[in-house]
Design a protein around this motif. Sequence first.
Motif, short mmCIF file in Angstrom:
data_model
loop_
_atom_site.label_atom_id
_atom_site.label_comp_id
_atom_site.label_asym_id
_atom_site.label_seq_id
_atom_site.Cartn_x
_atom_site.Cartn_y
_atom_site.Cartn_z
N GLY A 259 3.79 17.87 6.27
CA GLY A 259 4.82 16.87 5.99
C GLY A 259 5.92 17.48 5.15
O GLY A 259 6.91 17.98 5.66
N HIS A 260 5.72 17.49 3.81
CA HIS A 260 6.68 18.11 2.90
C HIS A 260 6.82 19.61 3.19
O HIS A 260 5.81 20.31 3.33
N LEU B 50 5.15 10.10 7.76
CA LEU B 50 5.09 9.13 6.67
C LEU B 50 4.54 9.75 5.38
O LEU B 50 4.08 9.04 4.49
N TYR B 51 4.58 11.08 5.29
CA TYR B 51 3.92 11.77 4.17
C TYR B 51 4.38 11.31 2.81
O TYR B 51 3.63 11.34 1.82
N GLU B 52 5.65 10.86 2.70
CA GLU B 52 6.15 10.42 1.39
C GLU B 52 5.45 9.17 0.90
O GLU B 52 5.50 8.84 -0.28
N SER B 53 4.78 8.46 1.81
CA SER B 53 4.04 7.25 1.42
C SER B 53 2.75 7.57 0.68
O SER B 53 2.19 6.71 0.02
N GLY B 54 2.23 8.80 0.85
CA GLY B 54 1.01 9.18 0.14
C GLY B 54 -0.09 9.70 1.04
O GLY B 54 0.03 9.74 2.26
N MET B 55 -1.20 10.07 0.41
CA MET B 55 -2.30 10.74 1.09
C MET B 55 -2.94 9.91 2.19
O MET B 55 -3.42 10.44 3.19
N GLY B 56 -2.96 8.60 2.02
CA GLY B 56 -3.61 7.75 3.01
C GLY B 56 -3.07 7.96 4.41
O GLY B 56 -3.83 8.00 5.39
N THR B 57 -1.76 8.11 4.53
CA THR B 57 -1.15 8.29 5.84
C THR B 57 -1.50 9.65 6.43
O THR B 57 -1.61 9.79 7.65
N SER B 58 -1.67 10.65 5.58
CA SER B 58 -2.07 11.98 6.07
C SER B 58 -3.51 11.97 6.55
O SER B 58 -3.83 12.58 7.58
N LEU B 59 -4.37 11.28 5.83
CA LEU B 59 -5.76 11.13 6.28
C LEU B 59 -5.81 10.44 7.64
O LEU B 59 -6.52 10.87 8.55
N GLN C 169 -6.78 3.32 9.24
CA GLN C 169 -6.02 2.16 8.75
C GLN C 169 -5.44 2.38 7.35
O GLN C 169 -4.72 1.51 6.84
N LEU C 170 -5.73 3.51 6.73
CA LEU C 170 -5.28 3.75 5.36
C LEU C 170 -3.75 3.86 5.29
O LEU C 170 -3.11 4.40 6.18
N GLU C 171 -3.22 3.34 4.19
CA GLU C 171 -1.79 3.44 3.92
C GLU C 171 -1.59 3.77 2.45
O GLU C 171 -2.47 3.54 1.62
N GLY C 172 -0.41 4.30 2.13
CA GLY C 172 -0.07 4.56 0.74
C GLY C 172 -0.82 5.74 0.15
O GLY C 172 -1.44 6.54 0.86
N ASP C 173 -0.77 5.82 -1.18
CA ASP C 173 -1.34 6.97 -1.87
C ASP C 173 -2.79 6.70 -2.26
O ASP C 173 -3.13 6.57 -3.43
N VAL C 174 -3.65 6.60 -1.25
CA VAL C 174 -5.07 6.38 -1.49
C VAL C 174 -5.87 7.41 -0.71
O VAL C 174 -5.43 7.91 0.32
N GLY C 175 -7.05 7.71 -1.23
CA GLY C 175 -7.95 8.62 -0.53
C GLY C 175 -8.99 7.83 0.25
O GLY C 175 -8.80 6.66 0.56
#
Length: 217
Positions: free
Chosen positions: A70-71, A92-101, A171-177
């Motif tokens: 992403g970055h 959507l990487y700027e939204s956080g780890m959840g989107t990368s997972l 289904q994860l969103e935002g900066d969550v693991g």
Amino acid sequence: MVSGGDHGQRSEKSIPSPHVFVVLLAAGLSNRMGTYGSKLLADFDGTALVRRSAHVALGSTADAVVVVTGHRRLQIEAVLDGLKVECVENPLYESGMGTSLAAGVSRCRDRGADAILIMLADMPGLTSGDLDQLIAAFRSTNGDVVVRAMGAGKPGNPVLLPKTLFEAVEQLEGDVGARQVIEASGLPVVYVEIGQAALLDVDTPEAVRAAGGTLNA
């Protein structure tokens, strides 16, 4: 003759080994690195950290390695050039780890993975042997458990997730693991002690230097 017959019976009953894929998370913003940019481009023993991490993943008994970018995507992917990894962009990487997972797990599901080992690309202490311990622990079970690395008795990373959790991770969103997915699943967690490597990540310039790395602008 009897020996050969027994061997044939065992072969017929043998269960195929589950396909374990590594999802290497390399999309983050490196927000705490200040003017140094991406921590994943820091130099460790002559190799950029993200390439070093990819080497570790490729050297394990995992069946495939998927890198989520992403970055600084173009720089990261250029550093990985020539390695047998698949890069998946997370727009959507700027939204956080959840989107990368979610992006990594979705790709692995499409490729037929039975389990996914989630590996952070900023952990310079990990070895292929560490990953193999987690994979072996998973393959020794019925396949519906979570396997997590520990360091000195404290939960750390990487974490290995079974196929039954893929949909929830997607289904994860935002900066969550993946913690909330694991806790909600009620699945047993198998802990594997791998030492301090499970706890060492490099989020700041000071941490990079303390771990033996050299910073690049």
